[in-house]
Design a protein around this motif. Structure first.
Motif, PDB file in Angstrom:
ATOM      1  N   GLU A 146      -4.833  11.317   8.505  1.00  0.00           N
ATOM      2  CA  GLU A 146      -4.007  11.875   9.564  1.00  0.00           C
ATOM      3  C   GLU A 146      -4.904  12.107  10.770  1.00  0.00           C
ATOM      4  O   GLU A 146      -5.942  12.757  10.660  1.00  0.00           O
ATOM      5  CB  GLU A 146      -3.369  13.186   9.133  1.00  0.00           C
ATOM      6  CG  GLU A 146      -2.498  13.796  10.209  1.00  0.00           C
ATOM      7  CD  GLU A 146      -1.937  15.140   9.793  1.00  0.00           C
ATOM      8  OE1 GLU A 146      -0.720  15.299   9.815  1.00  0.00           O
ATOM      9  OE2 GLU A 146      -2.754  16.017   9.423  1.00  0.00           O
TER      10      GLU A 146
ATOM     11  N   CYS B  89      -5.080  13.295  14.866  1.00  0.00           N
ATOM     12  CA  CYS B  89      -4.454  13.971  16.006  1.00  0.00           C
ATOM     13  C   CYS B  89      -5.488  14.058  17.121  1.00  0.00           C
ATOM     14  O   CYS B  89      -6.608  14.504  16.895  1.00  0.00           O
ATOM     15  CB  CYS B  89      -4.008  15.384  15.642  1.00  0.00           C
ATOM     16  SG  CYS B  89      -2.820  15.466  14.312  1.00  0.00           S
TER      17      CYS B  89
ATOM     18  N   TYR C 206       0.471   2.118   9.832  1.00  0.00           N
ATOM     19  CA  TYR C 206       0.487   3.454  10.418  1.00  0.00           C
ATOM     20  C   TYR C 206       1.904   3.987  10.481  1.00  0.00           C
ATOM     21  O   TYR C 206       2.877   3.247  10.410  1.00  0.00           O
ATOM     22  CB  TYR C 206      -0.145   3.451  11.817  1.00  0.00           C
ATOM     23  CG  TYR C 206       0.697   2.752  12.853  1.00  0.00           C
ATOM     24  CD1 TYR C 206       1.573   3.477  13.662  1.00  0.00           C
ATOM     25  CD2 TYR C 206       0.630   1.373  13.017  1.00  0.00           C
ATOM     26  CE1 TYR C 206       2.354   2.834  14.600  1.00  0.00           C
ATOM     27  CE2 TYR C 206       1.411   0.729  13.959  1.00  0.00           C
ATOM     28  CZ  TYR C 206       2.269   1.463  14.744  1.00  0.00           C
ATOM     29  OH  TYR C 206       3.053   0.824  15.673  1.00  0.00           O
TER      30      TYR C 206
ATOM     31  N   CYS D  89       4.017  10.336  13.730  1.00  0.00           N
ATOM     32  CA  CYS D  89       4.677  11.575  13.336  1.00  0.00           C
ATOM     33  C   CYS D  89       4.714  12.493  14.556  1.00  0.00           C
ATOM     34  O   CYS D  89       3.979  12.278  15.521  1.00  0.00           O
ATOM     35  CB  CYS D  89       3.919  12.234  12.189  1.00  0.00           C
ATOM     36  SG  CYS D  89       3.763  11.181  10.727  1.00  0.00           S
TER      37      CYS D  89
ATOM     38  N   GLY E  21       1.079  14.000  15.023  1.00  0.00           N
ATOM     39  CA  GLY E  21      -0.089  13.174  14.754  1.00  0.00           C
ATOM     40  C   GLY E  21       0.340  11.813  14.250  1.00  0.00           C
ATOM     41  O   GLY E  21       1.526  11.465  14.267  1.00  0.00           O
ATOM     42  N   THR E  22      -0.626  11.053  13.779  1.00  0.00           N
ATOM     43  CA  THR E  22      -0.374   9.711  13.261  1.00  0.00           C
ATOM     44  C   THR E  22      -1.071   9.566  11.928  1.00  0.00           C
ATOM     45  O   THR E  22      -2.215   9.995  11.766  1.00  0.00           O
ATOM     46  CB  THR E  22      -0.904   8.650  14.249  1.00  0.00           C
ATOM     47  OG1 THR E  22      -0.253   8.839  15.506  1.00  0.00           O
ATOM     48  CG2 THR E  22      -0.633   7.248  13.750  1.00  0.00           C
ATOM     49  N   VAL E  23      -0.399   8.948  10.974  1.00  0.00           N
ATOM     50  CA  VAL E  23      -0.966   8.682   9.662  1.00  0.00           C
ATOM     51  C   VAL E  23      -1.304   7.197   9.607  1.00  0.00           C
ATOM     52  O   VAL E  23      -0.497   6.354   9.997  1.00  0.00           O
ATOM     53  CB  VAL E  23       0.028   9.064   8.539  1.00  0.00           C
ATOM     54  CG1 VAL E  23      -0.545   8.734   7.178  1.00  0.00           C
ATOM     55  CG2 VAL E  23       0.383  10.541   8.624  1.00  0.00           C
TER      56      VAL E  23
ATOM     57  N   GLU F  58      -3.412   3.960   7.267  1.00  0.00           N
ATOM     58  CA  GLU F  58      -3.859   3.532   5.948  1.00  0.00           C
ATOM     59  C   GLU F  58      -4.891   2.431   6.128  1.00  0.00           C
ATOM     60  O   GLU F  58      -4.661   1.483   6.882  1.00  0.00           O
ATOM     61  CB  GLU F  58      -2.625   3.004   5.196  1.00  0.00           C
ATOM     62  CG  GLU F  58      -2.840   2.582   3.784  1.00  0.00           C
ATOM     63  CD  GLU F  58      -1.538   2.084   3.175  1.00  0.00           C
ATOM     64  OE1 GLU F  58      -0.553   2.853   3.100  1.00  0.00           O
ATOM     65  OE2 GLU F  58      -1.490   0.895   2.810  1.00  0.00           O
TER      66      GLU F  58
ATOM     67  N   ARG G 138      -8.116  14.109   9.112  1.00  0.00           N
ATOM     68  CA  ARG G 138      -8.146  14.408   7.675  1.00  0.00           C
ATOM     69  C   ARG G 138      -8.037  13.082   6.944  1.00  0.00           C
ATOM     70  O   ARG G 138      -7.147  12.288   7.224  1.00  0.00           O
ATOM     71  CB  ARG G 138      -6.990  15.314   7.267  1.00  0.00           C
ATOM     72  CG  ARG G 138      -7.093  16.683   7.894  1.00  0.00           C
ATOM     73  CD  ARG G 138      -6.103  17.670   7.334  1.00  0.00           C
ATOM     74  NE  ARG G 138      -4.724  17.170   7.383  1.00  0.00           N
ATOM     75  CZ  ARG G 138      -3.732  17.697   6.673  1.00  0.00           C
ATOM     76  NH1 ARG G 138      -3.966  18.680   5.848  1.00  0.00           N
ATOM     77  NH2 ARG G 138      -2.510  17.215   6.790  1.00  0.00           N
TER      78      ARG G 138
ATOM     79  N   ILE H  27       0.539   5.251   2.219  1.00  0.00           N
ATOM     80  CA  ILE H  27       1.343   6.221   2.970  1.00  0.00           C
ATOM     81  C   ILE H  27       2.607   6.529   2.179  1.00  0.00           C
ATOM     82  O   ILE H  27       2.971   7.684   2.003  1.00  0.00           O
ATOM     83  CB  ILE H  27       1.686   5.683   4.378  1.00  0.00           C
ATOM     84  CG1 ILE H  27       0.408   5.567   5.225  1.00  0.00           C
ATOM     85  CG2 ILE H  27       2.715   6.568   5.064  1.00  0.00           C
ATOM     86  CD1 ILE H  27       0.601   4.847   6.549  1.00  0.00           C
TER      87      ILE H  27
END
Length: 93
Positions: free
Chosen positions: A5, A7, A36, A39, A42-44, A46, A76, A87
């Motif tokens: 994650e 941000c 990706y 969100c 933030g953005t997740v 992989e 993170r 994800i």
């Protein structure tokens, strides 16, 4: 494969609105080829840890190039060796 994650918080922009500073960051993420999910906070992404860290570096450069005078980055990373991470897998209960 790791899931992270990311941000980025641009500071020194002179405005509480930060969308213009994040547009080039989102472009970098889209062009990375990594899976990706955007969100609200933030953005997740992989990928391998090396790919994720390289992406963070490029996002860091993009936000400064957009005019931010300061940036705070929250990252993170969840990585494990006993089974693959995705994800979608992290979204399942």
């Amino acid at each position: 494969m790791a899931v992270a994650e990311l941000c980025l918080f641009p500071l020194g922009t002179g405005s509480p609105s930060v969308g213009e500073y994040l547009k080039p960051v989102i472009r970098v993420i889209e062009e990375s080829g990594l899976k990706y999910r955007l969100c609200p906070m933030g953005t997740v992404v992989e990928g391998s840890v090396d790919e994720i860290l390289e992406l963070v570096k490029r996002c860091h450069e993009a936000i400064f190039n957009a005019g931010a005078e300061r940036v705070v980055i929250s990252l993170r990373i969840d990585d494990r060796t006993d089974k693959p991470l995705t994800i979608e897998g992290k979204m399942r209960v």
